[in-house]
Motif scaffolding. Sequence first.
Motif, PDB file in Angstrom:
ATOM      1  N   TYR A  75      22.420  22.528  12.548  1.00 26.99           N
ATOM      2  CA  TYR A  75      23.494  23.322  12.312  1.00 26.99           C
ATOM      3  C   TYR A  75      24.440  22.588  11.578  1.00 26.99           C
ATOM      4  CZ  TYR A  75      22.980  26.958  15.931  1.00 26.99           C
ATOM      5  OH  TYR A  75      22.566  27.984  16.747  1.00 26.99           O
ATOM      6  N   ARG A  99      34.057  18.749  17.769  1.00 23.65           N
ATOM      7  CA  ARG A  99      35.090  18.720  18.833  1.00 23.65           C
ATOM      8  C   ARG A  99      34.740  19.196  20.218  1.00 23.65           C
ATOM      9  NH1 ARG A  99      39.231  18.449  14.765  1.00 23.65           N
ATOM     10  NH2 ARG A  99      39.392  20.895  14.757  1.00 23.65           N
ATOM     11  N   PRO A 100      34.386  18.214  21.101  1.00 22.41           N
ATOM     12  CA  PRO A 100      34.272  18.922  22.240  1.00 22.41           C
ATOM     13  C   PRO A 100      35.594  19.695  22.808  1.00 22.41           C
ATOM     14  CG  PRO A 100      33.602  16.388  22.432  1.00 22.41           C
ATOM     15  CD  PRO A 100      34.290  16.803  21.086  1.00 22.41           C
ATOM     16  N   HIS A 101      35.133  21.000  23.554  1.00 16.88           N
ATOM     17  CA  HIS A 101      35.960  21.869  24.066  1.00 16.88           C
ATOM     18  C   HIS A 101      36.580  22.827  22.986  1.00 16.88           C
ATOM     19  CE1 HIS A 101      37.968  23.955  27.081  1.00 16.88           C
ATOM     20  NE2 HIS A 101      39.178  23.364  27.116  1.00 16.88           N
ATOM     21  N   ALA A 102      36.265  22.535  21.685  1.00 14.86           N
ATOM     22  CA  ALA A 102      36.702  23.489  20.537  1.00 14.86           C
ATOM     23  C   ALA A 102      35.704  24.452  20.243  1.00 14.86           C
ATOM     24  CB  ALA A 102      36.884  22.887  19.307  1.00 14.86           C
ATOM     25  N   SER A 103      35.931  25.539  19.451  1.00 13.77           N
ATOM     26  CA  SER A 103      34.778  26.474  19.099  1.00 13.77           C
ATOM     27  C   SER A 103      34.655  26.213  17.359  1.00 13.77           C
ATOM     28  CB  SER A 103      35.524  27.935  19.280  1.00 13.77           C
ATOM     29  OG  SER A 103      34.875  28.837  18.682  1.00 13.77           O
ATOM     30  N   HIS A 104      33.432  26.395  17.045  1.00 16.60           N
ATOM     31  CA  HIS A 104      32.993  25.891  15.633  1.00 16.60           C
ATOM     32  C   HIS A 104      32.131  26.842  15.087  1.00 16.60           C
ATOM     33  CE1 HIS A 104      33.261  22.230  18.279  1.00 16.60           C
ATOM     34  NE2 HIS A 104      33.606  21.800  17.297  1.00 16.60           N
ATOM     35  N   THR A 122      24.792  15.314  16.421  1.00 14.11           N
ATOM     36  CA  THR A 122      24.736  15.417  17.748  1.00 14.11           C
ATOM     37  C   THR A 122      23.618  16.126  18.287  1.00 14.11           C
ATOM     38  OG1 THR A 122      27.007  15.364  17.965  1.00 14.11           O
ATOM     39  CG2 THR A 122      26.042  16.173  19.648  1.00 14.11           C
ATOM     40  N   LEU A 170      21.265  18.201  20.953  1.00 14.69           N
ATOM     41  CA  LEU A 170      21.156  19.185  22.233  1.00 14.69           C
ATOM     42  C   LEU A 170      19.330  19.423  22.381  1.00 14.69           C
ATOM     43  CD1 LEU A 170      24.045  21.267  21.397  1.00 14.69           C
ATOM     44  CD2 LEU A 170      23.910  19.537  23.423  1.00 14.69           C
ATOM     45  N   TYR A 175      24.186  26.595  27.521  1.00 13.34           N
ATOM     46  CA  TYR A 175      23.478  25.169  27.740  1.00 13.34           C
ATOM     47  C   TYR A 175      24.402  24.501  28.711  1.00 13.34           C
ATOM     48  CZ  TYR A 175      20.265  25.294  23.508  1.00 13.34           C
ATOM     49  OH  TYR A 175      19.483  25.490  22.448  1.00 13.34           O
ATOM     50  N   LEU A 200      29.318  16.124  27.291  1.00 12.49           N
ATOM     51  CA  LEU A 200      28.970  16.369  26.016  1.00 12.49           C
ATOM     52  C   LEU A 200      29.691  15.133  25.104  1.00 12.49           C
ATOM     53  CD1 LEU A 200      27.799  17.852  23.568  1.00 12.49           C
ATOM     54  CD2 LEU A 200      29.949  19.052  23.306  1.00 12.49           C
ATOM     55  N   ILE A 234      26.238  29.700  20.702  1.00 14.83           N
ATOM     56  CA  ILE A 234      25.770  28.459  21.785  1.00 14.83           C
ATOM     57  C   ILE A 234      27.209  27.964  22.380  1.00 14.83           C
ATOM     58  CG2 ILE A 234      24.362  26.407  22.213  1.00 14.83           C
ATOM     59  CD1 ILE A 234      23.058  26.968  20.454  1.00 14.83           C
ATOM     60  N   VAL A 265      28.385  25.350  25.104  1.00 24.24           N
ATOM     61  CA  VAL A 265      27.932  24.054  25.689  1.00 24.24           C
ATOM     62  C   VAL A 265      28.617  23.743  26.703  1.00 24.24           C
ATOM     63  CG1 VAL A 265      26.993  21.527  25.518  1.00 24.24           C
ATOM     64  CG2 VAL A 265      26.700  23.078  23.588  1.00 24.24           C
ATOM     65  N   ASP A 284      34.439  21.878  30.960  1.00 26.76           N
ATOM     66  CA  ASP A 284      34.631  22.514  29.480  1.00 26.76           C
ATOM     67  C   ASP A 284      33.634  22.967  28.893  1.00 26.76           C
ATOM     68  OD1 ASP A 284      37.166  21.632  29.855  1.00 26.76           O
ATOM     69  OD2 ASP A 284      37.192  19.750  28.623  1.00 26.76           O
ATOM     70  N   THR A 285      33.960  24.037  27.754  1.00 24.51           N
ATOM     71  CA  THR A 285      32.964  24.806  27.108  1.00 24.51           C
ATOM     72  C   THR A 285      33.093  24.311  25.819  1.00 24.51           C
ATOM     73  OG1 THR A 285      32.662  26.522  28.503  1.00 24.51           O
ATOM     74  CG2 THR A 285      31.811  26.914  26.422  1.00 24.51           C
ATOM     75  N   THR A 286      32.261  24.102  25.087  1.00 21.01           N
ATOM     76  CA  THR A 286      32.131  23.670  23.457  1.00 21.01           C
ATOM     77  C   THR A 286      31.312  25.005  22.926  1.00 21.01           C
ATOM     78  OG1 THR A 286      32.351  21.407  23.767  1.00 21.01           O
ATOM     79  CG2 THR A 286      31.884  22.162  21.597  1.00 21.01           C
ATOM     80  N   GLN A 287      31.888  25.494  21.666  1.00 18.28           N
ATOM     81  CA  GLN A 287      31.251  26.844  21.214  1.00 18.28           C
ATOM     82  C   GLN A 287      30.707  26.514  19.810  1.00 18.28           C
ATOM     83  OE1 GLN A 287      31.422  29.436  23.225  1.00 18.28           O
ATOM     84  NE2 GLN A 287      29.888  30.628  21.973  1.00 18.28           N
TER      85      GLN A 287
END
Lengths: 309, 309
Positions: free
Chosen positions: A15, A21-26, A103, A105, B15, B20, B92, B94, B101-104
């Motif tokens: 991807y 950024r952890p906790h964000a939506s990408h 990163t 997974l 996941y 993370l 996804i 995470v 926390d969730t990372t999207q």
Amino acid sequence: MILTVTLNTALDITYRVRTLRPHASHRVSEVTERPGGKGLNVARVLAALGHEVTVTGFAGGATGRVVQEQLTKTPGVVDALVPVTGATRRTIAVVDDHTGDTTQLNEPGPTITPAEWSAFQESYEDLVTSASAVALCGSLPPGVPVGAYAGLVRAARAAEVPVLLDTSGEALRRGIAARPDIIKPNADELAELTGSHEPLRATQDARRRGARAVVASLGEAGLLALTPEGRWQATPPTRVHGNPTGAGDAAVAGLLSGLVEHMPWPDRLARAAALSAASVVAPVAGEFDQRAYGELLGRVAVTGKVSAA
Amino acid sequence: MILTVTLNTALDITYRVRTLRPHASHRVSEVTERPGGKGLNVARVLAALGHEVTVTGFAGGATGRVVQEQLTKTPGVVDALVPVTGATRRTIAVVDDHTGDTTQLNEPGPTITPAEWSAFQESYEDLVTSASAVALCGSLPPGVPVGAYAGLVRAARAAEVPVLLDTSGEALRRGIAARPDIIKPNADELAELTGSHEPLRATQDARRRGARAVVASLGEAGLLALTPEGRWQATPPTRVHGNPTGAGDAAVAGLLSGLVEHMPWPDRLARAAALSAASVVAPVAGEFDQRAYGELLGRVAVTGKVSAA
């Protein structure tokens, strides 16, 4: 044909995102998918070098189906993966466009049942008789006995087919005792096996444990080979920048293709080192840059000495 | 049956990882997969409430196959997704075990061709004639015209089937002008549509733009409904903690099921608010906790007034 074994196959997904950024939506800007696992990477490089390759190991579930569909589209590669009930794992590499960092997974993958492991062994013993060489690559999935590679090495030796083992940890420790023709550990794997961080000493120790030849891949320092025919170091001409994932698999493909083409060791090592460097500069892990390979091949320095007979 | 439309279907993958960290490699400890996209979430909740549901939209590629296989296993849900050449997207989530926390990571999804959009419209017009209600849910994939929902609302109204629209941005702005029976924006979507951050004013404005009823979902403040029959606010009894993803879809399922069961508005709203809260406490997005729903249902406070006839 050359047979490559990947017991822990995967679908490798990459991807691209702007910044992770952890906790964000990408929003993923680009998705690439390819069959993964070390033996499948080795097979692709061998096929690109013009060799016929058969791949075996396990495939299951929807992800296994995708892996097999994509293998079917790879010229020169024959799919002999054994079906399993569990789902083949995905690995996701999230590449940050901003920093270039990756990163990773990794899904756990399926547990292999005793019946599935037996079915694989039967298929393997059948395939190995028509192989010119065998590569046993990567980690063992849950359910496969830790001594698995020792058995597969012995079956290849019984069929008088040269066998290369590229794994780590206890699977390597057990496998090496069955006397594979070549092992290709990296510096960390060698140190874990032998307890020594000194490459030459560790390589000598690894040979004493049962490997006929040890080719240690030492990153930018190239390859160090201890073989019955002699000892050599193959060093690429320049530092290369890029993605080192798959560089070891390209080296394995170089060693195996050189073996079946009856090349002398120095030529095999030059090819392996050039392929390895050419895979680092390729944008995608598990591929190599054909032009870089051609340019690098003549410029790898191989130094060493032939053993007294 | 109730028809739900999800033009931007997905396979939602969750996941679990320990922590993370960008640039690190992570072993995923648990993988869950489910058909996703708002209309598919609505359909699952409706089916759990005992309604027969048909789902339509688009599905393609290996991921589309997985979505369709999983839908086939959901009792009460009939799959009428239209095949497309492009691959259905994955999302996804995470989940960090340490922080919760969730990372999207959201794939872009396929571009719909004009021929695929025509095929969908034909199939939709056919399905809508046997539907008791229709829900049009979520964003528009690339290739689908921005006025798409306006056309689908008009087709439902021509067939005299009540239609709920749950989308945002320009798709909502265009769709509302075709006079859907219900829209269910959240606070952000309402503010984007109307320019007002004051919920009552924004809800009134949204009704004037063409919706027969507006049910605004205001998070912990519950639901605010402006309808031809009256104005109500439905408030859950306690703050609930958990995953708010899918709470709006559960509310849509509550509203639609109440509509086809000819419930009065206050009862519909109590159901929608209880389902919404019960979906927040469910561990997985797009599901609801049946026991929490039962407990919450009698404790939702509905206040308001019936319109003068």
